[in-house]
Design a protein around this motif. Structure first.
Motif, PDB file in Angstrom:
ATOM      1  N   GLN A  33       0.834  -1.197   0.000  1.00 35.43           N
ATOM      2  CA  GLN A  33       0.000   0.000   0.000  1.00 35.43           C
ATOM      3  C   GLN A  33       0.873   1.253   0.000  1.00 35.43           C
ATOM      4  N   PHE A  34       1.926   1.226   0.792  1.00 38.09           N
ATOM      5  CA  PHE A  34       2.811   2.388   0.840  1.00 38.09           C
ATOM      6  C   PHE A  34       3.481   2.611  -0.515  1.00 38.09           C
ATOM      7  N   MET A  35       3.873   1.533  -1.189  1.00 39.32           N
ATOM      8  CA  MET A  35       4.482   1.647  -2.520  1.00 39.32           C
ATOM      9  C   MET A  35       3.484   2.275  -3.505  1.00 39.32           C
ATOM     10  N   ILE A  36       2.220   1.838  -3.424  1.00 35.56           N
ATOM     11  CA  ILE A  36       1.185   2.390  -4.296  1.00 35.56           C
ATOM     12  C   ILE A  36       1.010   3.879  -4.014  1.00 35.56           C
ATOM     13  N   ALA A  37       0.943   4.236  -2.737  1.00 34.57           N
ATOM     14  CA  ALA A  37       0.781   5.647  -2.368  1.00 34.57           C
ATOM     15  C   ALA A  37       1.974   6.468  -2.855  1.00 34.57           C
ATOM     16  N   LEU A  38       3.160   5.900  -2.779  1.00 33.93           N
ATOM     17  CA  LEU A  38       4.350   6.595  -3.249  1.00 33.93           C
ATOM     18  C   LEU A  38       4.283   6.817  -4.765  1.00 33.93           C
ATOM     19  N   ILE A  39       3.855   5.808  -5.509  1.00 31.27           N
ATOM     20  CA  ILE A  39       3.719   5.941  -6.967  1.00 31.27           C
ATOM     21  C   ILE A  39       2.676   7.006  -7.303  1.00 31.27           C
ATOM     22  N   PHE A  40       1.531   6.952  -6.626  1.00 34.81           N
ATOM     23  CA  PHE A  40       0.492   7.960  -6.856  1.00 34.81           C
ATOM     24  C   PHE A  40       1.035   9.356  -6.554  1.00 34.81           C
ATOM     25  N   GLY A  41       1.769   9.482  -5.444  1.00 34.82           N
ATOM     26  CA  GLY A  41       2.327  10.773  -5.057  1.00 34.82           C
ATOM     27  C   GLY A  41       3.335  11.309  -6.069  1.00 34.82           C
ATOM     28  N   VAL A  42       4.175  10.428  -6.596  1.00 29.88           N
ATOM     29  CA  VAL A  42       5.165  10.847  -7.593  1.00 29.88           C
ATOM     30  C   VAL A  42       4.467  11.346  -8.855  1.00 29.88           C
ATOM     31  N   PHE A  43       3.459  10.621  -9.310  1.00 26.49           N
ATOM     32  CA  PHE A  43       2.723  11.065 -10.490  1.00 26.49           C
ATOM     33  C   PHE A  43       1.990  12.374 -10.216  1.00 26.49           C
ATOM     34  N   LYS A  67      -8.030  15.761 -18.937  1.00 21.89           N
ATOM     35  CA  LYS A  67      -8.939  15.272 -17.895  1.00 21.89           C
ATOM     36  C   LYS A  67      -9.855  14.190 -18.455  1.00 21.89           C
ATOM     37  N   PHE A  68     -10.395  14.415 -19.632  1.00 21.64           N
ATOM     38  CA  PHE A  68     -11.322  13.446 -20.214  1.00 21.64           C
ATOM     39  C   PHE A  68     -10.617  12.161 -20.630  1.00 21.64           C
ATOM     40  N   PHE A  69      -9.374  12.279 -21.065  1.00 23.68           N
ATOM     41  CA  PHE A  69      -8.608  11.078 -21.387  1.00 23.68           C
ATOM     42  C   PHE A  69      -8.375  10.253 -20.120  1.00 23.68           C
ATOM     43  N   GLY A  70      -8.045  10.925 -19.020  1.00 20.32           N
ATOM     44  CA  GLY A  70      -7.858  10.235 -17.747  1.00 20.32           C
ATOM     45  C   GLY A  70      -9.137   9.557 -17.274  1.00 20.32           C
ATOM     46  N   ILE A  71     -10.265  10.239 -17.427  1.00 21.12           N
ATOM     47  CA  ILE A  71     -11.567   9.669 -17.050  1.00 21.12           C
ATOM     48  C   ILE A  71     -11.856   8.437 -17.900  1.00 21.12           C
ATOM     49  N   PHE A  72     -11.553   8.524 -19.187  1.00 23.50           N
ATOM     50  CA  PHE A  72     -11.764   7.390 -20.090  1.00 23.50           C
ATOM     51  C   PHE A  72     -10.944   6.176 -19.642  1.00 23.50           C
ATOM     52  N   ILE A  73      -9.684   6.390 -19.296  1.00 25.31           N
ATOM     53  CA  ILE A  73      -8.829   5.284 -18.849  1.00 25.31           C
ATOM     54  C   ILE A  73      -9.390   4.669 -17.572  1.00 25.31           C
ATOM     55  N   LEU A  74      -9.808   5.501 -16.614  1.00 28.07           N
ATOM     56  CA  LEU A  74     -10.395   4.972 -15.378  1.00 28.07           C
ATOM     57  C   LEU A  74     -11.631   4.134 -15.672  1.00 28.07           C
ATOM     58  N   ALA A 105      -2.282   5.623 -11.735  1.00 22.50           N
ATOM     59  CA  ALA A 105      -1.556   6.831 -11.336  1.00 22.50           C
ATOM     60  C   ALA A 105      -1.454   7.805 -12.505  1.00 22.50           C
ATOM     61  N   ALA A 106      -1.141   7.279 -13.680  1.00 25.60           N
ATOM     62  CA  ALA A 106      -1.035   8.147 -14.865  1.00 25.60           C
ATOM     63  C   ALA A 106      -2.397   8.744 -15.220  1.00 25.60           C
ATOM     64  N   ALA A 107      -3.432   7.911 -15.218  1.00 25.85           N
ATOM     65  CA  ALA A 107      -4.774   8.396 -15.582  1.00 25.85           C
ATOM     66  C   ALA A 107      -5.273   9.450 -14.604  1.00 25.85           C
ATOM     67  N   LEU A 108      -5.052   9.213 -13.330  1.00 23.99           N
ATOM     68  CA  LEU A 108      -5.535  10.151 -12.317  1.00 23.99           C
ATOM     69  C   LEU A 108      -4.782  11.474 -12.337  1.00 23.99           C
ATOM     70  N   SER A 109      -3.540  11.450 -12.782  1.00 20.14           N
ATOM     71  CA  SER A 109      -2.753  12.682 -12.731  1.00 20.14           C
ATOM     72  C   SER A 109      -2.726  13.441 -14.054  1.00 20.14           C
ATOM     73  N   LEU A 110      -3.360  12.907 -15.093  1.00 17.56           N
ATOM     74  CA  LEU A 110      -3.353  13.598 -16.386  1.00 17.56           C
ATOM     75  C   LEU A 110      -3.947  15.000 -16.315  1.00 17.56           C
ATOM     76  N   ASP A 111      -5.019  15.150 -15.550  1.00 20.86           N
ATOM     77  CA  ASP A 111      -5.613  16.484 -15.475  1.00 20.86           C
ATOM     78  C   ASP A 111      -4.704  17.476 -14.753  1.00 20.86           C
ATOM     79  N   ASN A 112      -3.689  16.971 -14.062  1.00 18.34           N
ATOM     80  CA  ASN A 112      -2.749  17.861 -13.384  1.00 18.34           C
ATOM     81  C   ASN A 112      -1.795  18.543 -14.359  1.00 18.34           C
ATOM     82  N   LEU A 113      -1.751  18.050 -15.598  1.00 21.18           N
ATOM     83  CA  LEU A 113      -0.967  18.748 -16.616  1.00 21.18           C
ATOM     84  C   LEU A 113      -1.460  20.179 -16.764  1.00 21.18           C
ATOM     85  N   THR A 114      -2.780  20.336 -16.804  1.00 24.13           N
ATOM     86  CA  THR A 114      -3.341  21.675 -16.982  1.00 24.13           C
ATOM     87  C   THR A 114      -3.063  22.554 -15.764  1.00 24.13           C
TER      88      THR A 114
END
Length: 177
Positions: A33-43, A67-74, A105-114
């Motif tokens: 779980q900590f590894m997952i949280a770390l990956i999410f945090g890095v992204f 954002k919509f691409f990330g939503i699509f992936i999820l 992690a990639a899908a959730l953080s895509l909207d952070n590009l903007t």
């Protein structure tokens, strides 16, 4: 300025918390779980920095489509989790979970590009913003994983099915947000 970045980090990390509930239902070990949280945090920390580096011109092209691409992936990952059969799927859980974690992690953080595009146009210290976003995301992801662990231990449904349903709900919430 720090509290403003913290509030923005909370807003950005909310999607991670919701999606990590889905992963938490799989009753994975806490070290994982900590590894997952770390990956999410890095992204979560890295995407705004990437957005800042990509620049304003590309931001006009990508805009809110990320954002919509990330939503699509999820949604795709959620539907896949709901529809896949349970036969033989548990033979490689660590590898499957690793790939799923990176995709999420990639899908959730895509909207952070903007967000990065916007922060790049301001005079905010990007290193500090990335650090705050990463730490906030790590904490929110750990909370989501624990909530998922709690729900998963009390609900008598396949972890994949429960995970898929939570991911679809997260995608819908991101769409209406």
């Amino acid at each position: 300025m720090i509290w403003q970045l913290g509030m923005l980090g909370l807003a950005l990390g909310l999607n991670n918390a919701l999606a990590s509930v889905a992963l938490g239902t799989m009753q994975i070990p806490r070290t994982r779980q900590f590894m997952i949280a770390l990956i999410f945090g890095v992204f979560e920390a890295g995407m705004p920095v990437l957005g800042m580096w990509i620049g304003r011109d590309l931001s006009m092209l990508i805009g809110n489509k990320a954002k919509f691409f990330g939503i699509f992936i999820l949604a795709v990952v959620g539907i896949y989790s709901l529809l896949k059969s349970g036969d033989g799927e548990d033979e490689k859980p660590a590898r499957t979970l690793g790939v799923r974690t990176l995709v999420l992690a990639a899908a959730l953080s895509l909207d952070n590009l903007t967000v990065g595009f916007a922060l790049g146009m301001m005079t905010l210290p990007m290193g500090l913003a990335a650090l705050i976003f990463g730490v906030v995301s790590l904490g929110m992801t750990l909370i989501g994983l624990e909530i998922g662990r709690f729900i998963g231990s009390r609900v008598n449904v396949s972890a994949d099915k429960l995970s898929g349903a939570v991911l679809l709900v997260t995608a819908v919430l991101m769409l209406v947000h």
